[in-house]
Scaffold this motif. Structure first.
Motif, PDB file in Angstrom:
ATOM      1  N   PRO A 282      -5.026 151.374 -56.369  1.00  0.00           N
ATOM      2  CA  PRO A 282      -4.779 152.708 -55.821  1.00  0.00           C
ATOM      3  C   PRO A 282      -3.649 153.366 -56.036  1.00  0.00           C
TER       4      PRO A 282
ATOM      5  N   TYR B 156       8.901 154.260 -57.827  1.00  0.00           N
ATOM      6  CA  TYR B 156       7.950 153.941 -58.967  1.00  0.00           C
ATOM      7  C   TYR B 156       8.447 154.179 -60.252  1.00  0.00           C
TER       8      TYR B 156
ATOM      9  N   HIS C   2      -1.218 144.736 -49.296  1.00  0.00           N
ATOM     10  CA  HIS C   2      -0.812 144.384 -47.884  1.00  0.00           C
ATOM     11  C   HIS C   2      -1.892 143.885 -47.112  1.00  0.00           C
TER      12      HIS C   2
ATOM     13  N   LEU D  23      -2.063 154.341 -58.587  1.00  0.00           N
ATOM     14  CA  LEU D  23      -1.174 154.115 -59.460  1.00  0.00           C
ATOM     15  C   LEU D  23      -1.421 154.942 -60.801  1.00  0.00           C
TER      16      LEU D  23
ATOM     17  N   ARG E  79      11.331 147.300 -48.082  1.00  0.00           N
ATOM     18  CA  ARG E  79      10.918 148.852 -47.896  1.00  0.00           C
ATOM     19  C   ARG E  79      10.464 149.037 -46.233  1.00  0.00           C
TER      20      ARG E  79
ATOM     21  N   ARG F 189       4.881 146.704 -46.167  1.00  0.00           N
ATOM     22  CA  ARG F 189       4.887 146.351 -47.471  1.00  0.00           C
ATOM     23  C   ARG F 189       5.275 144.951 -47.769  1.00  0.00           C
TER      24      ARG F 189
ATOM     25  N   ALA G  69      -1.322 149.523 -52.521  1.00  0.00           N
ATOM     26  CA  ALA G  69      -1.452 149.178 -50.979  1.00  0.00           C
ATOM     27  C   ALA G  69      -2.389 148.289 -50.536  1.00  0.00           C
TER      28      ALA G  69
ATOM     29  N   HIS H   7       4.962 144.499 -58.710  1.00  0.00           N
ATOM     30  CA  HIS H   7       5.167 145.691 -57.900  1.00  0.00           C
ATOM     31  C   HIS H   7       6.351 146.451 -58.651  1.00  0.00           C
ATOM     32  N   LEU H   8       5.930 147.749 -58.693  1.00  0.00           N
ATOM     33  CA  LEU H   8       7.191 148.420 -59.436  1.00  0.00           C
ATOM     34  C   LEU H   8       8.260 148.524 -58.414  1.00  0.00           C
TER      35      LEU H   8
HETATM   36  C1  DQA Z   1       3.310 149.320 -55.054  1.00  0.00           C
HETATM   37  C2  DQA Z   1       3.879 148.988 -53.695  1.00  0.00           C
HETATM   38  C3  DQA Z   1       2.970 149.287 -52.681  1.00  0.00           C
HETATM   39  O1  DQA Z   1       3.171 149.079 -51.319  1.00  0.00           O
HETATM   40  C4  DQA Z   1       2.388 150.827 -52.717  1.00  0.00           C
HETATM   41  O2  DQA Z   1       1.203 150.999 -51.854  1.00  0.00           O
HETATM   42  C5  DQA Z   1       1.962 151.154 -54.049  1.00  0.00           C
HETATM   43  C6  DQA Z   1       2.747 150.608 -55.302  1.00  0.00           C
HETATM   44  C7  DQA Z   1       4.474 148.977 -56.245  1.00  0.00           C
HETATM   45  O3  DQA Z   1       4.004 149.139 -57.233  1.00  0.00           O
HETATM   46  O4  DQA Z   1       5.664 149.123 -55.812  1.00  0.00           O
HETATM   47  O5  DQA Z   1       1.026 151.904 -54.249  1.00  0.00           O
HETATM   48  O6  DQA Z   1       2.451 148.292 -55.228  1.00  0.00           O
END
Ligand code: DQA
Length: 146
Positions: A9, A22, A80, A11, A107, A111, A77, A100-101
């Motif tokens: 979601p 990101y 998590h 992205l 953070r 997360r 997300a 994860h980016l």
């Molecule tokens: C993410 C980190 C997640 O916490 C966040 O909800 C995202 C992007 C990342 O790539 O850093 O949508 O997965």
């Protein structure tokens, strides 16, 4: 060798969304970056890309491609809290790497934990698109047995 590149979601919004965390690449640019790296690793790697904002669609996609060799996934997300997605990853018999980016450990508190990451062989985070590059290299080496 078939590898699934799966984005969860929100992205689809990268490039415009929270660029400090990101980065500035759009999803299409990120996929091109991943493709170029895959080709450099081994031109015979076949990548299949998928993005969805829907938990069930991501689970269906994984279930329907159970014969793929590996998954490189950023569940967004869902990482998590989605035990359903975590179970789908556990049931997938190939290798799995979560990426994860952003640096999820540094953070907001919610997360820091990743239930989908618990179902994967490794997690790479905090290096924007480089997390994907490192994750893909690791995944490829695991599958190739290098
Ligand atoms: C993410 C980190 C997640 O916490 C966040 O909800 C995202 C992007 C990342 O790539 O850093 O949508 O997965």
């Amino acid at each position: 060798m078939q590898i699934l590149i799966i984005h969860g979601p929100n992205l689809n919004k990268i490039g415009k969304r929270d660029t400090a965390h990101y980065g500035t690449k759009t999803l299409a640019e990120l996929n091109d970056f991943v493709s170029e790296h895959a080709h450099a690793l081994n031109p015979e790697i076949q990548l299949d890309f998928f993005q969805s904002n829907h938990e069930g669609s991501l689970i269906d996609y994984i279930q329907e491609r159970s014969l793929a060799d590996g998954i490189l996934m950023n569940p967004g997300a869902l990482s998590h809290y989605s035990y359903a997605l975590s179970d789908a990853l556990r049931d997938f018999r190939g290798k799995k790497v979560e990426v994860h980016l952003s640096d999820i450990k540094n953070r907001e508190h919610f997360r820091a934990n990743t239930v989908t990451g618990d179902a994967c062989d490794a997690i790479f985070s905090g290096k924007k698109e480089e997390s994907y590059k490192e994750g893909l290299t690791y995944l490829y080496q695991m599958i190739a047995g290098a």
